[in-house]
Design a protein around this motif. Sequence first.
Motif, short mmCIF file in Angstrom:
data_model
loop_
_atom_site.label_atom_id
_atom_site.label_comp_id
_atom_site.label_asym_id
_atom_site.label_seq_id
_atom_site.Cartn_x
_atom_site.Cartn_y
_atom_site.Cartn_z
N SER A 209 78.66 -44.89 38.66
CA SER A 209 78.74 -43.59 39.31
C SER A 209 78.80 -42.48 38.27
O SER A 209 79.33 -42.67 37.17
CB SER A 209 79.99 -43.53 40.21
N LYS A 263 86.06 -49.77 48.06
CA LYS A 263 84.75 -49.18 48.31
C LYS A 263 84.87 -47.89 49.13
O LYS A 263 84.19 -46.89 48.84
CB LYS A 263 83.84 -50.18 49.03
N GLU A 264 85.72 -47.90 50.14
CA GLU A 264 85.90 -46.69 50.95
C GLU A 264 86.49 -45.56 50.12
O GLU A 264 86.06 -44.40 50.23
CB GLU A 264 86.81 -46.99 52.15
N ASN A 267 83.83 -44.20 47.76
CA ASN A 267 82.82 -43.42 48.49
C ASN A 267 83.31 -42.00 48.81
O ASN A 267 82.50 -41.09 48.95
CB ASN A 267 82.43 -44.13 49.78
N GLU A 268 84.61 -41.82 48.92
CA GLU A 268 85.14 -40.47 49.14
C GLU A 268 84.97 -39.61 47.89
O GLU A 268 84.86 -38.39 47.98
CB GLU A 268 86.62 -40.56 49.53
N ASP A 270 82.46 -40.36 45.43
CA ASP A 270 81.02 -40.30 45.20
C ASP A 270 80.32 -41.16 46.24
O ASP A 270 80.33 -42.39 46.16
CB ASP A 270 80.68 -40.79 43.79
N ALA A 271 79.73 -40.49 47.23
CA ALA A 271 79.05 -41.21 48.32
C ALA A 271 77.82 -41.96 47.85
O ALA A 271 77.31 -42.84 48.55
CB ALA A 271 78.68 -40.24 49.44
N GLU A 272 77.31 -41.62 46.66
CA GLU A 272 76.11 -42.26 46.14
C GLU A 272 76.44 -43.29 45.06
O GLU A 272 75.54 -43.77 44.35
CB GLU A 272 75.16 -41.21 45.57
#
Length: 295
Positions: A209, A263-264, A267-268, A270-272
Amino acid sequence: MSDLKKINWKSVFSLKSIAFTLIGVSFAVVGLQGFMVPNNFLDGGITGISILVKGFADVHISILLIVFNLPFLIIGYSKIGQTFSLKALIAVLMLAAGMYFIEIPIFTTDKVLIAVFGGFFIGMGIGFVIRGGGVIDGLEVIGYYTKKKSGFTSGEIILALNTIIILGAAFKFGIETAMYSILVYFTAMKTSDYVVDGFEEYTALTIISKEHEPIKDLIVNNFGKAISVYKGERGYLPENFHLKYECDIIMTIVTRLEIHRIKEAVNEIDAEAFFYIQSIKEVKGGLIKRKTEQH
């Protein structure tokens, strides 16, 4: 005499070892008497050989279990250690006693149900006894020892050995029964591996990321996980191959229960973010080892 060869009496008679062995033997007896033996489904390994011999000779299966297991327990004594062999001997004797003194009615004659639930109960039995430090079938000693020399799980090794035995036994009980017996051991293998590894089966989670600094802080300080960081580059997309960026590639060891939560949380930030997950056979040393020793 090395520590491996000495008997650890505290380990042999620990409450955890005895409890796991007793639970495992109970599951195995239910699987054998309630599903496998009355319906002539082979149980593979030494137990399968005992069932075959029982079909030719009027000898109680409990006696055969003890007699046929002894040579493999002797191998385990010399190749693996006295503590392991003593635990295995106790488990085998308990299984033989259970098969002799306990009577369980036949649950079903449906071949699919026998294969699925017979394999499930036997797999539970194998798994719990292994967690107690022993085995309930002498042939599993070969799988246990080979596991130390290869990357295969003991369940996979035992399945391969039992498949050979089951195919040979097809001449006695028929091809169809032999094929169902292979299904039994596929079910048993998966069940035993799950019982042994449980929810604490370790998995390698790698994250790439552009927001690597806050993600490192998240994993270490919020989840309390150790990380390893590799210096790398991201980019090189088909449409923009010339674009590249330096980044930290983050790798951490987690359990199955932790993967989704991490993972959740990532994702908060960096969603990518790019993830990939790898199953691993064994973890040694580092923070995980220290935590295990503390428990």
